[in-house]
Design an enzyme around this catalytic site. Structure first.
Site, PDB file in Angstrom:
ATOM      1  N   LYS A 107     -73.385  29.780  87.654  1.00 20.62           N
ATOM      2  CA  LYS A 107     -72.730  28.850  88.589  1.00 20.62           C
ATOM      3  C   LYS A 107     -72.009  27.718  87.875  1.00 20.62           C
ATOM      4  O   LYS A 107     -70.939  27.291  88.295  1.00 20.62           O
ATOM      5  CB  LYS A 107     -73.763  28.294  89.571  1.00 20.62           C
ATOM      6  CG  LYS A 107     -74.928  27.571  88.912  1.00 20.62           C
ATOM      7  CD  LYS A 107     -76.245  28.196  89.223  1.00 20.62           C
ATOM      8  CE  LYS A 107     -77.272  27.778  88.186  1.00 20.62           C
ATOM      9  NZ  LYS A 107     -78.641  27.927  88.569  1.00 20.62           N
ATOM     10  N   GLY A 136     -79.754  32.479  94.903  1.00 22.29           N
ATOM     11  CA  GLY A 136     -80.581  33.619  94.486  1.00 22.29           C
ATOM     12  C   GLY A 136     -80.460  34.834  95.374  1.00 22.29           C
ATOM     13  O   GLY A 136     -79.408  35.468  95.437  1.00 22.29           O
ATOM     14  N   GLU A 192     -87.178  22.882  85.002  1.00 21.23           N
ATOM     15  CA  GLU A 192     -87.001  23.057  83.558  1.00 21.23           C
ATOM     16  C   GLU A 192     -87.622  21.864  82.829  1.00 21.23           C
ATOM     17  O   GLU A 192     -87.853  20.812  83.435  1.00 21.23           O
ATOM     18  CB  GLU A 192     -85.503  23.058  83.214  1.00 21.23           C
ATOM     19  CG  GLU A 192     -84.677  24.057  83.972  1.00 21.23           C
ATOM     20  CD  GLU A 192     -84.854  25.463  83.448  1.00 21.23           C
ATOM     21  OE1 GLU A 192     -85.168  25.607  82.255  1.00 21.23           O
ATOM     22  OE2 GLU A 192     -84.719  26.398  84.245  1.00 21.23           O
ATOM     23  N   LYS A 207     -73.147  25.025  92.788  1.00 22.90           N
ATOM     24  CA  LYS A 207     -73.198  26.096  93.794  1.00 22.90           C
ATOM     25  C   LYS A 207     -72.281  25.763  94.977  1.00 22.90           C
ATOM     26  O   LYS A 207     -71.607  26.642  95.518  1.00 22.90           O
ATOM     27  CB  LYS A 207     -74.638  26.285  94.258  1.00 22.90           C
ATOM     28  CG  LYS A 207     -75.552  26.826  93.153  1.00 22.90           C
ATOM     29  CD  LYS A 207     -77.013  26.662  93.525  1.00 22.90           C
ATOM     30  CE  LYS A 207     -77.952  27.239  92.485  1.00 22.90           C
ATOM     31  NZ  LYS A 207     -79.343  26.808  92.667  1.00 22.90           N
TER      32      LYS A 207
HETATM   33  N1  HSE Z   1     -82.745  25.652  89.309  1.00 23.20           N
HETATM   34  C1  HSE Z   1     -82.349  26.328  90.485  1.00 23.20           C
HETATM   35  C2  HSE Z   1     -83.173  25.850  91.674  1.00 23.20           C
HETATM   36  C3  HSE Z   1     -82.525  27.818  90.412  1.00 23.20           C
HETATM   37  O1  HSE Z   1     -84.123  25.094  91.496  1.00 23.20           O
HETATM   38  O2  HSE Z   1     -82.850  26.242  92.773  1.00 23.20           O
HETATM   39  C4  HSE Z   1     -81.384  28.539  89.818  1.00 23.20           C
HETATM   40  O3  HSE Z   1     -80.214  28.381  90.552  1.00 23.20           O
END
Ligand code: HSE
Length: 448
Positions: A107, A136, A192, A207
C-alpha cells in the site's frame, strides 16, 4: 507449445508470503480444478532462506535472489510481498518491463508511486493485482472495481487499520491509557516494534489513497491527504464521548463534497448506534455508498498471514484466468501480446476531481477545555465560538473546583474547519483556559 500452467514467483517470504504459499500449496488441487490449469509456485525469494516458516517447500523453490524470479521467462506472475518503497518499486518495474503480471500488497508504494507503476503496466499490457493492499481479506478493491462499477461512489469510509482499532478498543473497554494499550498490542504481535505507521494514521492514509483513487478517479496522492493518528487520545475523552453517546474510532474518510472530494484520516467520534462504531479489536470495516447500490458495509480481518494471503491468491487466480483466456495458446514465457487488453487500463482514470482543502470541510466538533470554574467563563468561550459562527449543541462540566481548572466539554453543530481552528486559537489564549483545548471531529451528521 500450448501453455500448460500458470507459473508464480513470490518475492518476500514473511507473514503474507508464507500465508500465500500455504494457500497455493495446500489448495493446489482445488485451485487447479477451478481454473482448469495448474497454478504452480515456482519460486519464493527471500534474503533469509533458513528461517522456519511452517511450510515445507520442494527442493529449489526457495531462493535468495529475487532477480532469478524477475528474469525467469517461465514465470507469468510476480508477487511482491516485501513491502516498503525500495527495492520493491524497482522489482515491480522490472517485472512489468519483463512482461510479467504483478500482484502486490504494498500500500505504501501504490499510495506514493501508483501513478508510475500503473502507467508502466499499461505500457507493457500487464495486470497489477493489489487486493491485499487494503483491508486484508475484505475484497474491497474488487467490489469497487467490479461489483460497483455501475455506481458513482458518493462516500467510502471505515476502519482500515486493525492495530489502532485494537488499541482504541482496549482503551474504551478497560479504561487503560494509550501507552499501556500499545504495549499490549505489541506483546500480542498486532503492532510492529516501530508502530509509527499504524498509530500515526499513515497506514490508514496509504490505504485510503488507494480507495479514493479507485472510487473517485483521483491520481494517487498520499501526500495531500490530511492524516492524524490516535496518540493523543485519552481515556478521559473516550469517557466523555461515551457520555454523549459516541465511540472514538480512527476513521479513513473519502466523500464527495460538491465538485471536490474530502479525503482525511483522523480519530473520529461516531454515534454508538453506527455499525462501524461496533467494529472492535483488530477487525476492519468499510462503509461504501454508491448512487445505484445505496449503502453497503464490509467487515472482516484486515491483516494476518492467512487473511492477507487469501486476498493475494484471489488476485493470482484472477490474473491466471486472464492469462488462460488471452494467452491460452501462447507458448509459456512469451510476454502478453499488445492486443490483450488488461484490466489495468481503465481502473484509475483521472476524472479531474480534486481533493478539498482541509480548512474548507464542514463537520461537527467535540471540544474539551480545561477552564476555571467561575462566573463568566462559559459566556466568554461561547462568545468566541459564536463570533466564528460556531453553534453549541450540548455541554457537560465535570466537578467543581474554585482555583484549579475543570474539564468543560462541548459538542457543536456543523461548522467550517477554518473557523473552528481560528476560534480555538483565540480560546486557548484566554487566561481562564489552561492548556491546549482538545478537539475531535464527529461523523454521521447531526445525530444527537
Ligand atoms: N498494520 C496493518 C493494520 C496491517 O494494523 O491493520 C497491514 O495492513
Amino acid at each position: 507449445m500450448e501453455k500448460r500452467s500458470v507459473n508464480v514467483g513470490i518475492i518476500g517470504f514473511g507473514t503474507v508470503g508464507s500465508g500465500t504459499a500455504k494457500i497455493l500449496l495446500r489448495k493446489q488441487n482445488e485451485l487447479r480444478h477451478k481454473l482448469g490449469f495448474p497454478v504452480v509456485l515456482r519460486n519464493i525469494a527471500d534474503v533469509d532462506v533458513k528461517k522456519d516458516r511452517g511450510i515445507k517447500l520442494s527442493k529449489d523453490v526457495l531462493i535468495n535472489d529475487a532477480h532469478r524470479i524477475l528474469n525467469n521467462p517461465e514465470i507469468d506472475i510476480v508477487v511482491e510481498l516485501i513491502g516498503g518503497i525500495h527495492p520493491a518499486k524497482e522489482f515491480i518495474l522490472q517485472a512489468i518491463k519483463n512482461g510479467k503480471h504483478v500482484v502486490t500488497a504494498n500500500k505504501a508504494l501504490l499510495a506514493t508511486d501508483g501513478q508510475e507503476i500503473f502507467k508502466a503496466a499499461r505500457k507493457h499490457c500487464v495486470d497489477i493485482g493489489f487486493e491485499a493492499s487494503v483491508a486484508g481479506s475484505i475484497p474491497i478493491i474488487k467490489i469497487i472495481r467490479e461489483s460497483l462499477v455501475g455506481n458513482k461512489i458518493q462516500s467510502i469510509y471505515g476502519i482500515i487499520n486493525g492495530t489502532s482499532n485494537y488499541i482504541l478498543t482496549k482503551m474504551t473497554e478497560e479504561g487503560v491509557d494509550f501507552t499501556s494499550a500499545l504495549k499490549e498490542a505489541q506483546a500480542l504481535g498486532y503492532a510492529e516494534a516501530d508502530p509509527t505507521f499504524d498509530i500515526e494514521g499513515i497506514d490508514s492514509a496509504h490505504k485510503l489513497t488507494i480507495l479514493a483513487s479507485l472510487s473517485f478517479g483521483i491520481p494517487f496522492s498520499f501526500k495531500k491527504i490530511y492524516t492524524e493518528g490516535i496518540t493523543k487520545i485519552t481515556p478521559l475523552d473516550i469517557q466523555f464521548a461515551s457520555e454523549f453517546g459516541y465511540k472514538i474510532k480512527l476513521l479513513a474518510i473519502a466523500k464527495q463534497a460538491g465538485n471536490d472530494v474530502e479525503i482525511r484520516v483522523h480519530p473520529t467520534m461516531l454515534s454508538k448506534g453506527h455499525l462501524i462504531a461496533k467494529v472492535d479489536g483488530v477487525f476492519n470495516a468499510i462503509y461504501i455508498e454508491g448512487d445505484a447500490a445505496g449503502s453497503q458495509l464490509y467487515y472482516g480481518r484486515g491483516a494476518g498471514e492467512m487473511p492477507t494471503g487469501s486476498a493475494v491468491v484471489s488476485d493470482i487466480m484472477d490474473i491466471a484466468g486472464n492469462i488462460i483466456k488471452t494467452q491460452g495458446t501462447v507458448a509459456s514465457g512469451d510476454p502478453p501480446r499488445r492486443e490483450h487488453r488488461t484490466q489495468t487500463k481503465n481502473w484509475i482514470q483521472d476524472t479531474g476531481c480534486r481533493i478539498k482543502k482541509m480548512e474548507d470541510i464542514q463537520t461537527c466538533y467535540y471540544l474539551r477545555f480545561s477552564a476555571l470554574d467561575k462566573p463568566g467563563v462559559l459566556s466568554k468561550i461561547s462568545g468566541i465560538l459564536g463570533s466564528y459562527n460556531i453553534s453549541i449543541k450540548s455541554m457537560i462540566q465535570k466537578g467543581r473546583k474554585i482555583q484549579k481548572a475543570v474539564p468543560v466539554v462541548m459538542m457543536t453543530h456543523e461548522a467550517k474547519e477554518k473557523d473552528f481552528v481560528l476560534a480555538l486559537k483565540e480560546i486557548d489564549r484566554l487566561s481562564i483556559v489552561s492548556g491546549k483545548t482538545v478537539y475531535l471531529r464527529v461523523e454521521g451528521g447531526e445525530l444527537i
